[in-house]
Design a protein around this motif. Structure first.
Motif, PDB file in Angstrom:
ATOM      1  N   ALA A 449       0.085 -13.803   2.865  1.00 49.41           N
ATOM      2  CA  ALA A 449      -0.854 -13.179   1.916  1.00 49.41           C
ATOM      3  C   ALA A 449      -0.171 -12.070   1.132  1.00 49.41           C
ATOM      4  N   PHE A 450       0.690 -11.320   1.805  1.00 50.58           N
ATOM      5  CA  PHE A 450       1.381 -10.240   1.102  1.00 50.58           C
ATOM      6  C   PHE A 450       2.168 -10.812  -0.083  1.00 50.58           C
ATOM      7  N   GLY A 451       2.935 -11.866   0.191  1.00 53.53           N
ATOM      8  CA  GLY A 451       3.758 -12.450  -0.870  1.00 53.53           C
ATOM      9  C   GLY A 451       2.910 -12.997  -2.007  1.00 53.53           C
ATOM     10  N   ARG A 452       1.851 -13.690  -1.648  1.00 52.29           N
ATOM     11  CA  ARG A 452       1.001 -14.289  -2.683  1.00 52.29           C
ATOM     12  C   ARG A 452       0.363 -13.209  -3.554  1.00 52.29           C
ATOM     13  N   LEU A 453      -0.035 -12.101  -2.927  1.00 48.21           N
ATOM     14  CA  LEU A 453      -0.677 -11.026  -3.705  1.00 48.21           C
ATOM     15  C   LEU A 453       0.333 -10.249  -4.533  1.00 48.21           C
ATOM     16  N   ALA A 454       1.565 -10.135  -4.030  1.00 47.22           N
ATOM     17  CA  ALA A 454       2.583  -9.450  -4.825  1.00 47.22           C
ATOM     18  C   ALA A 454       2.861 -10.273  -6.088  1.00 47.22           C
ATOM     19  N   TRP A 455       2.754 -11.577  -5.946  1.00 46.39           N
ATOM     20  CA  TRP A 455       2.933 -12.444  -7.118  1.00 46.39           C
ATOM     21  C   TRP A 455       1.707 -12.344  -8.031  1.00 46.39           C
ATOM     22  N   ASP A 456       0.540 -12.444  -7.420  1.00 45.36           N
ATOM     23  CA  ASP A 456      -0.688 -12.436  -8.228  1.00 45.36           C
ATOM     24  C   ASP A 456      -1.823 -11.775  -7.453  1.00 45.36           C
ATOM     25  N   TYR A 457      -2.039 -10.503  -7.749  1.00 46.29           N
ATOM     26  CA  TYR A 457      -3.063  -9.768  -6.998  1.00 46.29           C
ATOM     27  C   TYR A 457      -4.480 -10.205  -7.367  1.00 46.29           C
ATOM     28  N   ASP A 458      -4.610 -11.090  -8.357  1.00 49.23           N
ATOM     29  CA  ASP A 458      -5.954 -11.580  -8.684  1.00 49.23           C
ATOM     30  C   ASP A 458      -6.394 -12.735  -7.780  1.00 49.23           C
ATOM     31  N   LEU A 459      -5.475 -13.306  -7.017  1.00 49.85           N
ATOM     32  CA  LEU A 459      -5.896 -14.353  -6.083  1.00 49.85           C
ATOM     33  C   LEU A 459      -6.886 -13.755  -5.096  1.00 49.85           C
ATOM     34  N   THR A 460      -7.866 -14.533  -4.690  1.00 44.38           N
ATOM     35  CA  THR A 460      -8.831 -13.985  -3.727  1.00 44.38           C
ATOM     36  C   THR A 460      -8.292 -14.158  -2.303  1.00 44.38           C
ATOM     37  N   SER A 461      -8.802 -13.320  -1.419  1.00 45.11           N
ATOM     38  CA  SER A 461      -8.405 -13.424  -0.003  1.00 45.11           C
ATOM     39  C   SER A 461      -8.789 -14.790   0.546  1.00 45.11           C
ATOM     40  N   GLU A 462      -9.948 -15.286   0.111  1.00 45.41           N
ATOM     41  CA  GLU A 462     -10.422 -16.596   0.592  1.00 45.41           C
ATOM     42  C   GLU A 462      -9.462 -17.704   0.146  1.00 45.41           C
ATOM     43  N   HIS A 463      -9.055 -17.627  -1.101  1.00 42.19           N
ATOM     44  CA  HIS A 463      -8.158 -18.649  -1.642  1.00 42.19           C
ATOM     45  C   HIS A 463      -6.836 -18.668  -0.859  1.00 42.19           C
ATOM     46  N   ILE A 464      -6.308 -17.481  -0.637  1.00 42.57           N
ATOM     47  CA  ILE A 464      -5.017 -17.397   0.069  1.00 42.57           C
ATOM     48  C   ILE A 464      -5.171 -17.919   1.496  1.00 42.57           C
ATOM     49  N   ALA A 465      -6.288 -17.550   2.124  1.00 38.76           N
ATOM     50  CA  ALA A 465      -6.529 -18.042   3.500  1.00 38.76           C
ATOM     51  C   ALA A 465      -6.609 -19.565   3.492  1.00 38.76           C
ATOM     52  N   SER A 466      -7.333 -20.117   2.521  1.00 41.57           N
ATOM     53  CA  SER A 466      -7.485 -21.583   2.473  1.00 41.57           C
ATOM     54  C   SER A 466      -6.122 -22.261   2.351  1.00 41.57           C
ATOM     55  N   GLU A 467      -5.295 -21.736   1.480  1.00 44.88           N
ATOM     56  CA  GLU A 467      -3.956 -22.320   1.317  1.00 44.88           C
ATOM     57  C   GLU A 467      -3.205 -22.312   2.642  1.00 44.88           C
ATOM     58  N   TRP A 468      -3.202 -21.127   3.243  1.00 45.42           N
ATOM     59  CA  TRP A 468      -2.409 -20.979   4.472  1.00 45.42           C
ATOM     60  C   TRP A 468      -2.923 -21.902   5.581  1.00 45.42           C
ATOM     61  N   ILE A 469      -4.249 -21.967   5.702  1.00 46.81           N
ATOM     62  CA  ILE A 469      -4.837 -22.793   6.766  1.00 46.81           C
ATOM     63  C   ILE A 469      -4.482 -24.260   6.530  1.00 46.81           C
ATOM     64  N   ALA A 470      -4.636 -24.696   5.278  1.00 43.41           N
ATOM     65  CA  ALA A 470      -4.370 -26.111   4.990  1.00 43.41           C
ATOM     66  C   ALA A 470      -2.913 -26.461   5.304  1.00 43.41           C
ATOM     67  N   MET A 471      -2.024 -25.501   5.152  1.00 44.67           N
ATOM     68  CA  MET A 471      -0.605 -25.783   5.378  1.00 44.67           C
ATOM     69  C   MET A 471      -0.199 -25.621   6.842  1.00 44.67           C
ATOM     70  N   THR A 472      -1.089 -25.012   7.637  1.00 44.39           N
ATOM     71  CA  THR A 472      -0.640 -24.692   8.997  1.00 44.39           C
ATOM     72  C   THR A 472      -1.517 -25.253  10.110  1.00 44.39           C
ATOM     73  N   LEU A 473      -2.849 -25.129   9.984  1.00 49.38           N
ATOM     74  CA  LEU A 473      -3.685 -25.341  11.170  1.00 49.38           C
ATOM     75  C   LEU A 473      -4.556 -26.594  11.133  1.00 49.38           C
ATOM     76  N   ALA A 474      -5.818 -26.402  10.858  1.00 44.62           N
ATOM     77  CA  ALA A 474      -6.773 -27.489  11.082  1.00 44.62           C
ATOM     78  C   ALA A 474      -6.640 -28.612  10.065  1.00 44.62           C
ATOM     79  N   LYS A 475      -7.042 -29.774  10.490  1.00 42.61           N
ATOM     80  CA  LYS A 475      -6.959 -30.941   9.623  1.00 42.61           C
ATOM     81  C   LYS A 475      -8.282 -31.167   8.887  1.00 42.61           C
ATOM     82  N   SER A 476      -9.417 -31.014   9.592  1.00 42.58           N
ATOM     83  CA  SER A 476     -10.696 -31.358   8.963  1.00 42.58           C
ATOM     84  C   SER A 476     -11.157 -30.239   8.042  1.00 42.58           C
ATOM     85  N   LYS A 477     -11.962 -30.604   7.053  1.00 48.00           N
ATOM     86  CA  LYS A 477     -12.518 -29.608   6.129  1.00 48.00           C
ATOM     87  C   LYS A 477     -13.352 -28.591   6.900  1.00 48.00           C
TER      88      LYS A 477
END
Ligand code: GCU
Length: 667
Positions: A449-477
């Motif tokens: 999240a730190f890196g993503r916000l340093a690039w673009d602080y307008d990204l929402t926390s929810e958006h960044i979390a969704s990205e990270w989760i999709a790339m790392t953890l659960a499979k189902s929506k």
């Protein structure tokens, strides 16, 4: 094989859906790169690795697409439209996906964006992406020591193997570089701000050079934290006075020497006259004298000097809140343009919730950089689940009103508010030797999240979390939604059972982990807990209005209005600025005492809900990750109880009032 978390968010596991794989495969048949540079080569090999893993196919790379379609073309084009340095565009163009950028780094960031689109299941048709970083220097600050320990590190020992360097290159350095590049981080200071002069010896410069050589193909520049007394300790000079000609010469020579090892050296990071570290004030000089002397040594090169503003006098009768501002304010406008003054997000020290630092917006003639802490010194370290993006955002989105409404901290930091050329966002790293890098699997999300916000602080926390989760953890929506909810609730929950209503600095001395609100004596006179919470028989909180410290006056009139009136002040910040009677009714309808108790008790209940949520994910999670987080949540529950009981029972000695009945039924 169990997932040990070592691959971070760059897992590149085969996509399960064959149809989806085919769709992506049809658009990624080849890679063509028009530019021959180590950074573009990194982009090509990353795409190949990603396609191999995610799509299960080997993709060849060449210099030109020729007449082929259905491939990915990488283009460095110095005249690219609408792009800043490091920015990139991704377009679907004549049957190919074209990633273009002004610089090789931009191409690399674009390649990672393309992979992220696949990792998160997005369509690759009709792409028209333009992405420019908002901040120029996006940096990790490692607080790693030469002996392998990490100051405030909770994930094992240092990831830098100083005893092995420069001869053995740990493959993890490359993984680290890839992870950083994937989120746009382009700078790293590799040693503790409480710096040992040893890092400037030829022996260590050779080691640092080896690290710089690994990071360079990923667009990352290396910085060194320096000890201001080095001319004495290393050079044998009688003084380190920044105005002394021999001292200046020593730094000029040392800077030149560094560049012989690392031609693209990023620069110096300096903690001076802070917590016992040496600095220019030891010789009756100012922070600007010290910083400008180093800037002068940097003059022939591209690097910069980052000078920290984390200073305080430890005056038990003063207000630490004001000290950095007071020391630096007279120096506004006197710093060399090569200097960036790095300011912590809040005025005290990385507390779970702090008002934004009053220096933001008040230094029009100085380039101010942001220092966030990714490592969770005061935020549960490596055992409590605490997603920090909302905290970073809360600070960046705060309005300083320096030039009217909309003068956010983010606009101070990106340089746009005062038209500064340079800009910096630094995060104190949470990386260590643990196999998954950050100990708590969810702490990886804070690095991300730190890196993503340093690039673009307008990204929402929810958006960044969704990205990270999709790339790392659960499979189902549904699973992904549950995890996102847990992450979004986690910071408010942590604050509830530790520092509700704007309390601060009540942690145990030294380790900074559990509660110690009763701390009355400490090595430093203003480092007691009672100095901060100011509990007495009447109430709780530090009055920072005109009546006592008047720290509030450092902010603009609008901010003073927002926080100065206890009736209007957000409850999140209330006790930062006001001493409120225990019996005072708050906007929630409860008295201060009852509200405080309610939050401590509710915080514990919420941790239990996190446990239930996590349990529901068991069927779809990798066993190792599931058990890892489950165990940590159990520690978190135990320690939430510890914080709750310690704080409530301590404050009861002042209030002499019972814990309200619905929380603890009368016996
Ligand atoms: C905090 C932390 C120290 C660190 C300091 C700093 O006080 O506890 O370990 O050195 O911040 O930021 O310099």
């Amino acid at each position: 094989l169990a997932d040990d978390g070592s691959r971070l968010w760059l897992k590149y596991d085969l996509l399960k859906d064959a149809q989806q794989r085919d769709k992506y495969a049809a658009l990624t048949k080849f890679i063509a790169a028009n530019h021959n540079s180590p950074i573009v080569a990194s982009a090509v090999s990353e795409l190949q690795m990603g396609f191999q893993g995610l799509l299960g196919k080997k993709v060849s790379a060449s210099a030109s697409a020729g007449s082929r379609t259905g491939g990915v073309i990488l283009q460095v084009n110095a005249n690219a439209q609408n792009l800043l340095e490091d920015g990139f565009a991704i377009n679907s163009q004549k049957g190919n996906i074209v990633i273009s950028a002004k610089t090789p780094s931009g191409v690399l960031y674009g390649a990672f964006e393309l992979l992220r689109n696949i990792q998160t299941g997005k369509s690759l048709s009709n792409l028209a992406i333009v992405s420019n970083p908002k901040v120029k220097i996006r940096m990790l600050n490692h607080w790693d020591n030469a002996n392998g320990t990490v100051e405030r590190g909770y994930a094992g020992s240092s990831m830098w193997k100083w005893t092995e360097l420069p001869f053995r290159i740990d493959p993890r350095y490359i993984q680290y570089a890839r992870a950083n590049a994937s989120i746009g981080i382009n700078a790293a200071s590799i040693n503790n701000v409480n710096a040992s002069s040893r890092f400037l010896t030829a022996e260590y410069l050779e080691k640092i050079k080896a690290v710089a050589d690994v990071l360079r193909p990923y667009g990352i520049r290396v910085f060194i934290s320096v000890n201001f007394r080095s001319p004495r300790t290393l050079g044998g000079l009688k003084t380190s006075d920044p105005l002394d000609p021999e001292v200046k010469q020593w730094w000029n020579d040392k800077t030149k020497e560094i560049h012989q090892y690392i031609p693209d050296f990023g620069g110096f990071l300096v903690k001076a006259n802070s917590e016992g570290e040496p600095g220019p004030q030891d010789y009756g000089r100012t922070h600007a004298d010290g910083a400008n002397m180093l800037a002068e040594a940097m003059r022939p090169y591209g690097g910069i000097v980052i000078w920290r503003a984390f200073v305080y006098k430890a005056d038990p009768n003063g207000d630490r809140f004001k000290e950095a501002y007071d020391q630096f304010k007279p120096l506004d406008g006197t710093f060399d343009p090569k200097v960036i003054v790095q300011v912590k997000n809040g005025p005290i020290d990385f507390m779970p919730r702090e008002p934004f630092h009053p220096m933001f917006g008040a230094f029009p003639n100085t380039t101010l950089g942001m220092e966030f802490q990714i490592t969770q010194e005061y935020l549960g370290q490596s055992t409590h689940l605490t997603y920090l993006a909302p905290m970073f955002k809360e600070c960046l989105d705060s309005d300083t009103y320096a030039k009217g409404k909309g003068s956010t901290v983010a606009k101070v930091i990106d340089g746009s508010l005062e038209s500064h050329q340079n800009s910096l966002m630094a995060g104190v790293a949470n990386t260590g030797s643990d196999v998954n890098w950050t100990a708590h699997p969810f702490n990886q999300a804070n690095w991300y999240a730190f890196g993503r916000l340093a690039w673009d602080y307008d990204l929402t926390s929810e958006h960044i979390a969704s990205e990270w989760i999709a790339m790392t953890l659960a499979k189902s929506k549904a699973g992904q939604e549950t995890i996102k909810r847990m992450m979004m609730q986690s910071l408010p929950i942590y604050i509830s059972y530790t520092y509700p209503l704007g309390t601060a600095h009540m942690m145990g001395e030294g380790h900074h982990y559990g509660p110690e609100p009763w701390l009355e004596k400490s090595g430093r006179p203003d480092w007691t807990s009672i100095y901060y919470h100011r509990a007495d028989s009447v109430g709780l909180g530090f009055d920072r209005t005109g009546k006592v410290s008047n720290a509030l006056s450092l902010y603009s009139a609008e901010v003073q209005k927002q926080w100065g009136d206890p009736e209007r002040c957000s409850l999140d910040y209330l006790l930062w600025f006001h001493h409120i009677p225990w019996t005072k009714k708050l906007s929630t309808g409860r008295t201060l005492w009852n509200e405080l108790c309610f939050r401590y008790y509710d915080g514990v209940e919420q941790v239990r809900k996190l446990q239930t949520d996590w349990e529901s994910l068991k069927p779809e999670l990798d066993k190792e990750t599931f058990e890892n987080v489950k165990g940590r949540l159990r520690i978190q529950e135990k320690e939430a109880l510890w914080w709750r009981d310690a704080c409530v029972l301590y404050f009861i000695t002042y209030t002499k009032m019972p814990i309200p009945a619905p929380l603890v039924p009368p016996t």
